[in-house]
Design a protein around this motif. Structure first.
Motif, short mmCIF file in Angstrom:
data_model
loop_
_atom_site.label_atom_id
_atom_site.label_comp_id
_atom_site.label_asym_id
_atom_site.label_seq_id
_atom_site.Cartn_x
_atom_site.Cartn_y
_atom_site.Cartn_z
N LEU B 268 0.84 -1.20 0.00
CA LEU B 268 0.00 0.00 0.00
C LEU B 268 0.87 1.25 0.00
O LEU B 268 0.57 2.24 -0.67
N ALA B 269 1.97 1.19 0.77
CA ALA B 269 2.85 2.35 0.84
C ALA B 269 3.46 2.64 -0.53
O ALA B 269 3.72 3.79 -0.87
N ILE B 270 3.70 1.57 -1.29
CA ILE B 270 4.31 1.76 -2.61
C ILE B 270 3.26 2.23 -3.62
O ILE B 270 3.45 3.19 -4.35
N ILE B 271 2.13 1.56 -3.63
CA ILE B 271 1.10 1.89 -4.61
C ILE B 271 0.44 3.23 -4.27
O ILE B 271 -0.03 3.95 -5.14
N PRO B 276 -3.31 9.73 -6.98
CA PRO B 276 -3.07 11.17 -7.05
C PRO B 276 -3.33 11.94 -5.75
O PRO B 276 -2.51 12.78 -5.38
N ILE B 277 -4.42 11.64 -5.05
CA ILE B 277 -4.78 12.49 -3.91
C ILE B 277 -3.73 12.39 -2.80
O ILE B 277 -3.36 13.39 -2.19
N ILE B 281 1.71 13.51 -0.12
CA ILE B 281 2.19 13.34 1.25
C ILE B 281 3.69 13.04 1.21
O ILE B 281 4.14 12.29 0.35
N PRO B 282 4.47 13.66 2.13
CA PRO B 282 5.92 13.42 2.09
C PRO B 282 6.26 11.93 2.15
O PRO B 282 5.58 11.15 2.81
N PHE B 286 5.05 7.49 3.92
CA PHE B 286 4.84 6.20 3.25
C PHE B 286 5.77 5.14 3.80
O PHE B 286 5.42 3.98 3.94
N THR B 287 7.00 5.55 4.12
CA THR B 287 7.97 4.59 4.63
C THR B 287 7.58 4.11 6.02
O THR B 287 7.74 2.94 6.36
N ILE B 288 7.08 5.02 6.82
CA ILE B 288 6.72 4.68 8.20
C ILE B 288 5.39 3.93 8.25
O ILE B 288 5.19 3.06 9.11
#
Lengths: 366, 319, 350
Positions: B268-271, B276-277, B281-282, B286-288
């Protein structure tokens, strides 16, 4: 998941363990065609041969003592704190952040303030795991592993986004009055990274020894670790004990991180992986079987092997990984003390000593 | 990306990440059901990765396309041998389980790189294998409309095998004589012993199975993702497997589910970066996110995990 | 009781240690005598955690030093050429000091993490030469070397733009940082220079050691119809290559390698999928610096920058088709002539 109190049968078991660990390393080196004697000579002269090397040994032991104490406290309460490295990183960040934020404070406020901020940040980070464990029964193993990663990536984001002006990869050094390294110590140890943190580490060993042995909290932590239900029936607040042991554990790990931030590196940078002092601290604690005084010596042994081990790659073609093989073997033999004692008792025909040993192992594995 | 692509990307990236964890966490549940805590999964994975890569590098000419599959098996066998250290130490020599597991974690990377340097002329990393464990489509199933394209095309076959292994393991532990006995020595060794079950034998089985599956897990990482062996081939996957096992409440299917969930969170973090929306986000969020989501799900839906009663204990047969 | 036991243990250890030390130091003294007649040109490299075979700049640096050493008839070890392996960031300072004590004349280090250790050592040891690569230190006995990675990355962008069929290309970085910024910025500028309509998809794994995330990121990019990925992500990059090897069975995809020729990584049963690689000549620079010490021309206190012009960075021919090669040569010339200025930070892109 608690390490049982191991009664080391006198000085013989740790000494034999170290000896056997070195023998395992020697056999591996012999089998692969390297000279173990020369490598060990290089290793020990690299660790103790110069004031600089000795300074480095003590410096590398400094945070390990703290993280090892942290592991052993959580362990006494029956927790497996795998999150020491994340907590240490949080402490490292907080101590440097505080020092950089108030560069004009006098040293007698800034230095203790930074150190305390490091401890608080570590405590906060492990406190999350303690809180979830106490109130939701969430396994601290999972939460601390996850918090490790959050700490790593979160810290990196803060270093890049907040602490550095032009998006650099490392912060400036902390103000001089917040540094634990001083010109005096550098002169004394031939420009090593040795710093005053060692005093804090020794002091904390005393504090923790006192806390665990002489205070009610220490007693409660140990009781919860031995049997949570029994402790509850005895009227102890297990929730409170769980949280306070995790807070203490994290605070110590955070202090360990502050030693890196204010002492060893004097700044913080974008880390590519979690700091080693977490898992190494765990090993140190296991090597000392959780005993606070023993932690000092096992941390120093760790420092000797690690710093001396650097010499191996400089002075020979032997892969320096041999050092970690030796360390792992030493810990293995400390863990397998039962078999060592059993073998010793086999060798001694005396009835008396055999009886003694069988008693001590029975006591050790309840 | 259209919806179909998004879905199939989510599935395939989930499986990439989970496959090594599935095998290793199932292995862990065998060990712990027999009463032996195994925090040494990370080390076992390292040894599995190392041995399978060495095998593949030397034997790929002989075995051709089947090399990686044999490589997984080799990783499993050497993993089993390596876990023997843990078994002897904890079962016979009464070593504390965490100490012994930590020894595996310390020993494995050092030994792996040491041997790599010996075998490959002082180099601390191996070369790349020529026959990786590739993803491919699953026959028949990939023909199913829609579902086939999302789940079974160009996908990680080992992950599906892992799912089957988890179901088999669950059945093995729950319904077979072997499984019942293995669990009994982990719940109440004295009682099991009193009815004539060999505690030592079943505990050995538990640990060695974890060595075998953990070795395979490490080998999958190496044979399908890194394609060589170095110090960073296994970096935390063993601990993630340990977490998956506890998350799944020591149940092989649960462990598998948790491993897939970890993969799903990563995916999910990758996709998410393609939607777009939220793409603004920084990156660090996504990594955390996967780790944060894990904690939240654990607290909100899973709750307390109870280990087998005698997990971590030393059994001494009374004479 | 216990205290006493442990104390005697440490006492024994210390005694053993001191005994061994005495032997050790004797040895090194006798070793030094043999070569004291020759002027000291010995040089050593402090690696980071990757070690000298990280398939990246440590390796390249070491290969350069080895080449220089062999050319001058030196041996690996004291008085010759050597490296010190760091197993963690805390090992940098002790390693540098050990090399200084072993009387190495020149000490090399790469990356921002070594800056403060080298700065300290340089201050305390004014007679030793230091070289810091990829960062800058202001001191008379430190030579700083930076690379214009962005220029090579620009050419990689040109190559990608000339080769892509889908008009979408990807970039996977390890951790955001000043070095990787140069790669991203140069690549994007290079792609845009050829064709502004080509989309560049930039993703970071936030780690140099997460091959599984690298593979998943690459898989997502391929599914998103991107057919070329430039990876600047260390160990994470191995996942990018394995993802491409899976994808190539379905459609034509390429990976662009980084720092050294990653042709090996691209081998698969049907050929090779490494389109080209950007090269970073750490080895050449190390060799050059060691030679300059020999000739008493060590550029202490100076910052040298190596770009395409100085042949410090480059792009391999790889599997580029002739049109792409032509375009690359054309842009290379423009950059060398100063007609195109390649930016260093993504934020500087228009």
């Amino acid at each position: 998941m608690r390490i049982k109190k191991v009664r080391l049968g006198g000085i013989s078991v740790p000494l034999i363990s170290i000896f056997l660990g070195l023998v395992v390393g020697a056999i591996i080196m012999l089998l692969s065609g390297f000279n173990p004697l020369i490598n060990y000579l290089n290793l020990f002269s690299g660790a103790l041969g110069t004031p600089n090397a000795i300074g480095e040994v003590f410096r590398s032991a400094t945070p390990l003592i703290l993280t090892a104490l942290g592991f052993s406290i959580a362990n006494s309460a029956g927790f497996f704190n795998v999150g020491l490295s994340g907590q240490a990183l949080a402490g490292w960040l907080a101590s440097v952040w505080f020092a950089l934020a108030f560069p004009h404070l006098p040293g007698f406020i800034l230095l203790p303030g930074s150190i305390i901020m490091g401890a608080l940040a570590g405590a906060f980070w492990s406190g999350i795991a303690g809180f979830l464990r106490a109130y939701f029964g969430t396994s601290e193993v999972i939460t601390t592993i996850m918090l490790n990663y959050i700490s790593l990536y979160g810290t990196n984001a803060i270093v890049k986004g907040v602490l550095t002006s032009s998006d650099a990869d490392s912060t400036p050094l902390v103000p001089i009055q917040a540094r634990l390294r001083t010109p005096f110590l550098e002169k004394l140890t031939g420009n090593s990274t040795f710093h005053w943190g060692i005093v804090i580490s020794f002091f904390m060993v005393f504090v923790i020894w006192w806390l665990m042995k002489k205070t009610t909290l220490g007693f409660e932590i140990r009781s919860v670790g031995m049997n949570e239900d029994a402790a509850r029936y005895a009227g102890m607040s297990t929730k409170k004990t769980i949280i306070s042991s995790m807070l203490l554990s994290g605070a110590l790990a955070g202090l360990g991180g502050a030693m890196e931030g204010l002492g060893n590196f004097q700044n913080i940078f974008v880390n590519t992986s979690l700091p080693d002092i977490g898992f190494d601290g765990m090993s140190v604690s296991l090597l000392a079987t959780g005993n606070p005084i023993g932690i000092i010596f096992s941390a120093l042994l760790f420092g000797i092997l690690k710093i001396g081990g650097l010499n191996i790659s400089i002075s020979s073609n032997t892969p320096s990984e041999i050092v970690n093989i030796v360390i792992a073997s030493v810990i293995f033999f400390v863990g397998a003390n039962y078999i060592i004692q059993y073998l010793i008792s086999k060798m001694k025909i005396s009835h008396k000593s055999a009886k003694l040993i069988s008693n001590s192992t029975k006591g050790g594995h309840k | 990306m259209d919806l179909m692509t998004i879905l199939s990307t989510v599935v395939s990236t989930t499986l990439i990440y989970s496959a090594p964890l599935i095998f290793t966490s199932i292995g862990g549940s065998f060990s712990e059901h027999s009463g032996i805590v195994n925090v040494g999964l990370e080390g076992i994975m390292v040894i599995g990765a190392f041995s399978s890569i060495v095998f593949s590098l030397f034997m790929s000419k002989t075995f051709g396309w089947i090399t990686p599959w044999i490589g997984l098996f080799v990783g499993g066998i050497i993993g089993t041998l390596f876990s023997l250290i843990h078994a002897v130490a904890t079962i016979n020599w009464r070593t504390d389980h965490i100490i012994s597991g930590t020894v595996l974690n310390l020993m494995a990377p050092a030994l792996g790189i040491y041997l790599t340097k010996l075998i490959f002329d002082g180099k601390g990393q191996t070369g790349f294998i020529s026959q990786p464990l590739a993803s491919s489509k699953i026959p028949f199933l990939s023909k199913i409309p829609i579902i086939g394209k999302i789940f079974f095309e160009n996908t990680s076959i080992v992950a599906y095998i892992g799912i089957l292994v988890s179901i088999f393991s669950w059945w093995l532990l729950k319904y077979t004589r072997f499984g019942l006995r293995l669990r009994s020595v982990g719940e109440h060794p004295e009682a099991a012993d009193s009815v004539g079950i060999s505690v030592y034998f079943y505990r050995y089985c538990g640990v060695l199975i974890s060595g075998f599956l953990g070795g395979i897990g490490g080998a999958i990482m190496a044979e399908s993702i890194t394609l060589n062996f170095s110090g960073t081939t296994i970096a935390g996957q063993g601990f993630m497997s340990l977490a998956a096992m506890i998350f799944g409440k020591w149940n092989p299917i649960g462990a598998m589910g948790a491993a897939v969930f970890f993969g799903f969170a990563q995916s999910l973090a990758i996709i998410g970066k393609y939607i777009p929306i939220i793409a603004k986000i920084p990156n660090y969020w996504f990594t955390i996110a996967p780790y944060l989501i894990t904690i939240i799900v654990l607290v909100a839906f899973v709750g307390k995990s109870q280990a087998p009663a005698a997990d971590g204990s030393t059994f001494v047969k009374s004479k | 009781m216990k205290l006493g036991r442990k104390f005697s243990l440490i006492a024994v250890l210390m005694m053993v240690g001191i005994g061994l030390t005495a032997c050790g130091s004797n040895q090194s003294k006798s070793g030094n005598k043999n070569n004291s007649s020759k002027s000291n040109i010995s040089a050593a490299l402090v690696t980071d955690v990757g070690g000298v075979d990280d398939k990246s700049f440590n390796q390249s640096g070491w290969e350069g030093l080895e080449k220089w050493g062999k050319k001058n008839g030196l041996k690996k070890g004291v008085n010759g050429y050597n490296y010190a392996q760091s197993n963690s960031d805390a090992d940098f300072a002790p390693n540098i000091n050990k090399l200084i004590q072993a009387k190495y004349k020149t000490i090399f280090g790469t990356g921002y993490k070594l800056v403060s250790a080298i700065k300290n050592a340089a201050k305390a040891n004014p007679k030793t030469n230091f070289v810091i690569i990829d960062d800058v230190i202001k001191a008379n006995n430190v030579a700083s070397v930076t690379f214009k990675d962005n220029e090579a990355a620009f050419l990689a962008g040109v190559a990608a733009a000339e080769t892509t069929k889908t008009k979408k290309v990807g970039f996977i970085g390890g951790q955001r940082g000043l070095v990787i910024d140069r790669f991203e910025a140069g690549y994007r500028q290079g792609v845009a220079a050829v064709d502004k309509s080509i989309k560049v998809d930039v993703k970071y794994a936030d780690s140099f050691a997460k091959p599984d995330v690298g593979q998943a990121l690459a898989k997502a990019m391929f599914n998103n119809d991107e057919d070329i990925i430039y990876q600047a992500s260390g160990g994470t990059g191995s996942g990018v290559f394995s993802a491409a090897k899976n994808e190539i069975k379905k459609k034509k995809v390429w990976v662009i390698g980084v720092d050294r020729d990653q042709e090996d990584e691209g081998n698969y049963s049907g050929g090779n999928l490494t389109l080209t690689s950007t090269l970073k000549g750490v080895g050449t620079v190390v060799e050059k610096m060691a030679t300059s010490v020999q000739k008493n021309k060590f550029p202490g206190g100076k910052v040298s920058t190596y770009g395409l012009k100085e042949k410090g960075v480059d792009l391999t021919k790889g599997h580029l088709n002739s049109d792409a090669l032509k375009a690359v040569e054309n842009y290379r010339k423009q950059i060398i002539d100063g007609k195109i200025k390649v930016v260093e930070r993504p934020s500087q892109l228009k």
